[in-house]
Write a protein that holds these residues in place. Sequence first.
Motif, PDB file in Angstrom:
ATOM      1  N   PRO A 182      27.751  70.553  96.424  1.00 23.04           N
ATOM      2  CA  PRO A 182      26.554  70.365  97.257  1.00 23.04           C
ATOM      3  C   PRO A 182      25.403  69.818  96.421  1.00 23.04           C
ATOM      4  CG  PRO A 182      26.929  72.700  96.784  1.00 23.04           C
ATOM      5  CD  PRO A 182      28.136  71.971  96.314  1.00 23.04           C
ATOM      6  N   ARG A 183      24.636  68.935  97.016  1.00 22.42           N
ATOM      7  CA  ARG A 183      23.509  68.327  96.302  1.00 22.42           C
ATOM      8  C   ARG A 183      22.219  69.035  96.701  1.00 22.42           C
ATOM      9  NH1 ARG A 183      23.250  62.084  96.216  1.00 22.42           N
ATOM     10  NH2 ARG A 183      22.203  62.596  94.248  1.00 22.42           N
ATOM     11  N   LEU A 184      21.517  69.536  95.693  1.00 23.84           N
ATOM     12  CA  LEU A 184      20.319  70.329  95.916  1.00 23.84           C
ATOM     13  C   LEU A 184      19.061  69.476  95.905  1.00 23.84           C
ATOM     14  CD1 LEU A 184      21.173  73.173  93.404  1.00 23.84           C
ATOM     15  CD2 LEU A 184      21.423  73.304  95.882  1.00 23.84           C
ATOM     16  N   VAL A 185      18.001  70.073  96.380  1.00 22.13           N
ATOM     17  CA  VAL A 185      16.651  69.570  96.168  1.00 22.13           C
ATOM     18  C   VAL A 185      16.008  70.459  95.117  1.00 22.13           C
ATOM     19  CG1 VAL A 185      14.370  69.250  97.188  1.00 22.13           C
ATOM     20  CG2 VAL A 185      16.431  68.641  98.492  1.00 22.13           C
ATOM     21  N   THR A 186      15.455  69.872  94.083  1.00 18.88           N
ATOM     22  CA  THR A 186      14.836  70.639  93.006  1.00 18.88           C
ATOM     23  C   THR A 186      13.314  70.642  93.165  1.00 18.88           C
ATOM     24  OG1 THR A 186      16.613  70.120  91.449  1.00 18.88           O
ATOM     25  CG2 THR A 186      14.518  70.817  90.513  1.00 18.88           C
ATOM     26  N   VAL A 187      12.734  71.838  93.132  1.00 18.61           N
ATOM     27  CA  VAL A 187      11.280  71.973  93.212  1.00 18.61           C
ATOM     28  C   VAL A 187      10.751  72.167  91.789  1.00 18.61           C
ATOM     29  CG1 VAL A 187       9.357  73.307  94.152  1.00 18.61           C
ATOM     30  CG2 VAL A 187      11.442  72.985  95.504  1.00 18.61           C
ATOM     31  N   ILE A 188       9.770  71.359  91.404  1.00 19.75           N
ATOM     32  CA  ILE A 188       9.288  71.374  90.023  1.00 19.75           C
ATOM     33  C   ILE A 188       7.778  71.569  89.981  1.00 19.75           C
ATOM     34  CG2 ILE A 188       9.108  70.084  87.862  1.00 19.75           C
ATOM     35  CD1 ILE A 188      11.590  68.534  88.672  1.00 19.75           C
ATOM     36  N   PRO A 189       7.317  72.756  89.581  1.00 19.19           N
ATOM     37  CA  PRO A 189       5.886  72.938  89.329  1.00 19.19           C
ATOM     38  C   PRO A 189       5.540  72.355  87.957  1.00 19.19           C
ATOM     39  CG  PRO A 189       7.051  74.992  88.918  1.00 19.19           C
ATOM     40  CD  PRO A 189       8.072  74.006  89.381  1.00 19.19           C
ATOM     41  N   VAL A 190       4.450  71.630  87.891  1.00 23.10           N
ATOM     42  CA  VAL A 190       4.083  70.996  86.623  1.00 23.10           C
ATOM     43  C   VAL A 190       3.653  72.028  85.588  1.00 23.10           C
ATOM     44  CG1 VAL A 190       2.454  69.401  85.516  1.00 23.10           C
ATOM     45  CG2 VAL A 190       3.501  68.814  87.722  1.00 23.10           C
ATOM     46  N   SER A 191       3.031  73.113  86.051  1.00 19.89           N
ATOM     47  CA  SER A 191       2.604  74.163  85.140  1.00 19.89           C
ATOM     48  C   SER A 191       2.766  75.516  85.830  1.00 19.89           C
ATOM     49  CB  SER A 191       1.147  73.962  84.718  1.00 19.89           C
ATOM     50  OG  SER A 191       0.280  74.211  85.818  1.00 19.89           O
ATOM     51  N   GLU A 192       2.535  76.569  85.076  1.00 24.52           N
ATOM     52  CA  GLU A 192       2.675  77.914  85.621  1.00 24.52           C
ATOM     53  C   GLU A 192       1.715  78.145  86.782  1.00 24.52           C
ATOM     54  OE1 GLU A 192       2.433  82.560  84.022  1.00 24.52           O
ATOM     55  OE2 GLU A 192       2.504  80.885  82.593  1.00 24.52           O
ATOM     56  N   ALA A 193       0.594  77.469  86.788  1.00 27.31           N
ATOM     57  CA  ALA A 193      -0.415  77.664  87.833  1.00 27.31           C
ATOM     58  C   ALA A 193       0.104  77.258  89.211  1.00 27.31           C
ATOM     59  CB  ALA A 193      -1.677  76.862  87.502  1.00 27.31           C
ATOM     60  N   GLU A 194       1.084  76.327  89.254  1.00 24.27           N
ATOM     61  CA  GLU A 194       1.601  75.853  90.541  1.00 24.27           C
ATOM     62  C   GLU A 194       2.877  76.597  90.981  1.00 24.27           C
ATOM     63  OE1 GLU A 194      -1.093  73.557  88.846  1.00 24.27           O
ATOM     64  OE2 GLU A 194       0.927  73.160  88.047  1.00 24.27           O
ATOM     65  N   GLU A 195       3.298  77.596  90.218  1.00 23.41           N
ATOM     66  CA  GLU A 195       4.555  78.267  90.553  1.00 23.41           C
ATOM     67  C   GLU A 195       4.502  78.972  91.904  1.00 23.41           C
ATOM     68  OE1 GLU A 195       5.867  80.824  87.416  1.00 23.41           O
ATOM     69  OE2 GLU A 195       6.779  79.177  86.277  1.00 23.41           O
ATOM     70  N   GLY A 196       3.349  79.563  92.241  1.00 21.52           N
ATOM     71  CA  GLY A 196       3.232  80.255  93.523  1.00 21.52           C
ATOM     72  C   GLY A 196       3.448  79.307  94.689  1.00 21.52           C
ATOM     73  N   VAL A 197       2.792  78.134  94.631  1.00 20.26           N
ATOM     74  CA  VAL A 197       2.981  77.130  95.686  1.00 20.26           C
ATOM     75  C   VAL A 197       4.433  76.650  95.698  1.00 20.26           C
ATOM     76  CG1 VAL A 197       2.276  74.847  96.509  1.00 20.26           C
ATOM     77  CG2 VAL A 197       0.577  76.396  95.533  1.00 20.26           C
ATOM     78  N   ALA A 198       5.013  76.478  94.507  1.00 20.37           N
ATOM     79  CA  ALA A 198       6.388  75.989  94.405  1.00 20.37           C
ATOM     80  C   ALA A 198       7.376  76.968  95.053  1.00 20.37           C
ATOM     81  CB  ALA A 198       6.753  75.749  92.944  1.00 20.37           C
ATOM     82  N   VAL A 199       7.144  78.258  94.840  1.00 17.58           N
ATOM     83  CA  VAL A 199       8.029  79.259  95.454  1.00 17.58           C
ATOM     84  C   VAL A 199       7.919  79.202  96.977  1.00 17.58           C
ATOM     85  CG1 VAL A 199       8.361  81.734  95.777  1.00 17.58           C
ATOM     86  CG2 VAL A 199       8.096  80.797  93.473  1.00 17.58           C
ATOM     87  N   THR A 200       6.691  79.024  97.486  1.00 18.44           N
ATOM     88  CA  THR A 200       6.504  78.910  98.933  1.00 18.44           C
ATOM     89  C   THR A 200       7.271  77.712  99.480  1.00 18.44           C
ATOM     90  OG1 THR A 200       4.326  79.954  98.826  1.00 18.44           O
ATOM     91  CG2 THR A 200       4.808  78.613 100.773  1.00 18.44           C
ATOM     92  N   VAL A 201       7.170  76.591  98.771  1.00 18.04           N
ATOM     93  CA  VAL A 201       7.907  75.383  99.187  1.00 18.04           C
ATOM     94  C   VAL A 201       9.413  75.637  99.137  1.00 18.04           C
ATOM     95  CG1 VAL A 201       8.433  72.983  98.594  1.00 18.04           C
ATOM     96  CG2 VAL A 201       6.070  73.818  98.471  1.00 18.04           C
ATOM     97  N   LEU A 202       9.863  76.300  98.073  1.00 20.74           N
ATOM     98  CA  LEU A 202      11.288  76.592  97.886  1.00 20.74           C
ATOM     99  C   LEU A 202      11.834  77.375  99.077  1.00 20.74           C
ATOM    100  CD1 LEU A 202      13.456  76.297  95.572  1.00 20.74           C
ATOM    101  CD2 LEU A 202      12.804  78.600  94.868  1.00 20.74           C
ATOM    102  N   GLN A 203      11.129  78.425  99.473  1.00 23.65           N
ATOM    103  CA  GLN A 203      11.596  79.262 100.567  1.00 23.65           C
ATOM    104  C   GLN A 203      11.469  78.559 101.925  1.00 23.65           C
ATOM    105  OE1 GLN A 203      13.415  81.047  98.712  1.00 23.65           O
ATOM    106  NE2 GLN A 203      13.017  82.932  99.861  1.00 23.65           N
ATOM    107  N   THR A 204      10.483  77.682 102.049  1.00 29.49           N
ATOM    108  CA  THR A 204      10.351  76.889 103.275  1.00 29.49           C
ATOM    109  C   THR A 204      11.560  75.982 103.451  1.00 29.49           C
ATOM    110  OG1 THR A 204       7.926  76.924 103.154  1.00 29.49           O
ATOM    111  CG2 THR A 204       8.928  75.178 104.477  1.00 29.49           C
ATOM    112  N   LEU A 205      11.990  75.355 102.360  1.00 28.16           N
ATOM    113  CA  LEU A 205      13.172  74.499 102.413  1.00 28.16           C
ATOM    114  C   LEU A 205      14.418  75.300 102.797  1.00 28.16           C
ATOM    115  CD1 LEU A 205      12.640  72.341  99.182  1.00 28.16           C
ATOM    116  CD2 LEU A 205      12.281  71.630 101.548  1.00 28.16           C
TER     117      LEU A 205
END
Length: 417
Positions: A327-350
Motif C-alpha cells: 500500500p502507498r501511504l501519504v507522509t505528513v511532514i512537520p518542518v519543526s517540532e512546533a508544527e507537530e500538533g497540527v501535523a498530528v491533526t492532519v494525520l488523523q483527519t486523513l
Amino acid sequence: MSSQKLQPPRGTRDLIGDEFRRHHRVIKTARRVCALYGFEEWATPIFEDTRVFARGLGETSDVVSKEMYVFEDRGGDSVTLRPENTAGVCRALVSNGLTQSLPRKVFYAGPMFRYERPQAGRYRQFHQIGAEILGAAEPLSDAEVIACGYHIQQELGIAEGSILEVNTLGDTESRDAYRAALVEHFSAHRDSLSEDSQRRLEKNPLRIIDSKDAGDRKLVADAPTIEPFLTPTARAHWDAVRRHLESFGVPFRENPRIVRGLDYYSHTAFEFVTDRLGAQGTVMGGGRYDGLVEEMGGPPTPAVGWAAGVERLAMLMDVAGLTPPAPRLVTVIPVSEAEEGVAVTVLQTLRAGGIAAEMGYRGNLKRRMERANKQNARAALIIGEAEAAKGVVQLRDLDAGTQEEVLLADIVGRLRG
C-alpha cells in the motif's frame, strides 16, 4: 542466553512483505468468494482431543500414522495440533448441537500442523482455507463446492495454471467389491510392495493407490479401477456430478487413481493439480465424506468439501507475477517540532477519511523526505510555520514531482480525487 542467533523452528517460516501480501490476498479472496456461495466462517481450536483425528482420518493414513503432533497436556489428556480441519468442523457441528439444522455451509482459514520433511510449498506449520457442505447428499452439492474452489482460483488469477481431476470412490457396496479386487491384485505382488503398503493391504488397500513409493506406483499402474464395480446408485451419483460440473462451467478430466490421503472419503474425490510448482502439484483437494460426522458421535450426515494450501496458492500467484503491491501511504511532514500538533491533526483527519498515512518520529525535512521516497509514498504533506498559520499544507506529488498549496479542509477530497 546463548549468543547464537535464534531461528524459527524447522518447517516454519515468517510471513513478511510480499509473502504476507500474497498469503493475505488468498485468504481475503477465498473469504469473499465463499460468502457469495452462502458459506459462513467458523473458527475451531488449533488443538483437539487426539480422538477427533485418529478416528476421523483413519489409522492407515499417513497423517495419523506418521505426521501428527500429539502430546499429553498437564492434565494427562492426549491432544493433537490439528493436521487438517474437516474433522474439527464435523466435531464442532456435533458439539454445538447443529445436526438438526442442516444443511450448513462452512468456510475456514488457519494454520495446520504436520510433522513431515519440509520442502517448497510444504511446511510443518502450514495454512489452509477450506469449504464444507454438511447435510447435503445431492450430487449438486459436490459440484457446487468444487465450483466455489474454481471460482476462488479464477479470482486469484491462477485458474489457468491448474486443472481439476475427479474420480469416484463409489458407495459402500461399490468399495467393498473394489477392495476385494485390489486385495487380489496386490496380494499377488505382496513381496514387491513397500512395508507401508503391505500393512495397508490388510487394513485399507485403497491407500496403496495413494502410495508415493516408486515400486508401489508400478503395481498401481496395473491395478483395476473402480468403474466396473460401481452400483447403479453410485454410477448415477458419479454421472450427475460430472453433468453439474459442466453446468457450472468447470473444466475437468477424470483420473481413476485419485483416492485422496484420508480414510473418510466416499463417492466424489477430486484434486486441482498444477505443473507450475515442481513435484508439489496438488493445490486444492477434497471429496465426499458421508461417514465422518457419525464418527464424531453425530447422526449419519452426508457431507462434501475441500481444503487448499494457502502457501501453494500463493506460490502460483508468485509464478504468475500477481503479488499485490504494498500500500502507498501519504507522509505528513512537520518542518519543526512546533508544527507537530497540527501535523498530528492532519494525520488523523486523513485516516478518518480512509487515507493511509504516517508521520515519522524524528529527522529534519530532508531526512523525512528521503524516508517518504524510500517507502514509496505517493505524496508528502509539508507543514511549516507559515502553512500552520494559514491553515494549509504543501502537497507534494512524489510521482509527478509537483507541489501545490491546499487548504487543510480540502486535503482529504484532494487526495481522494
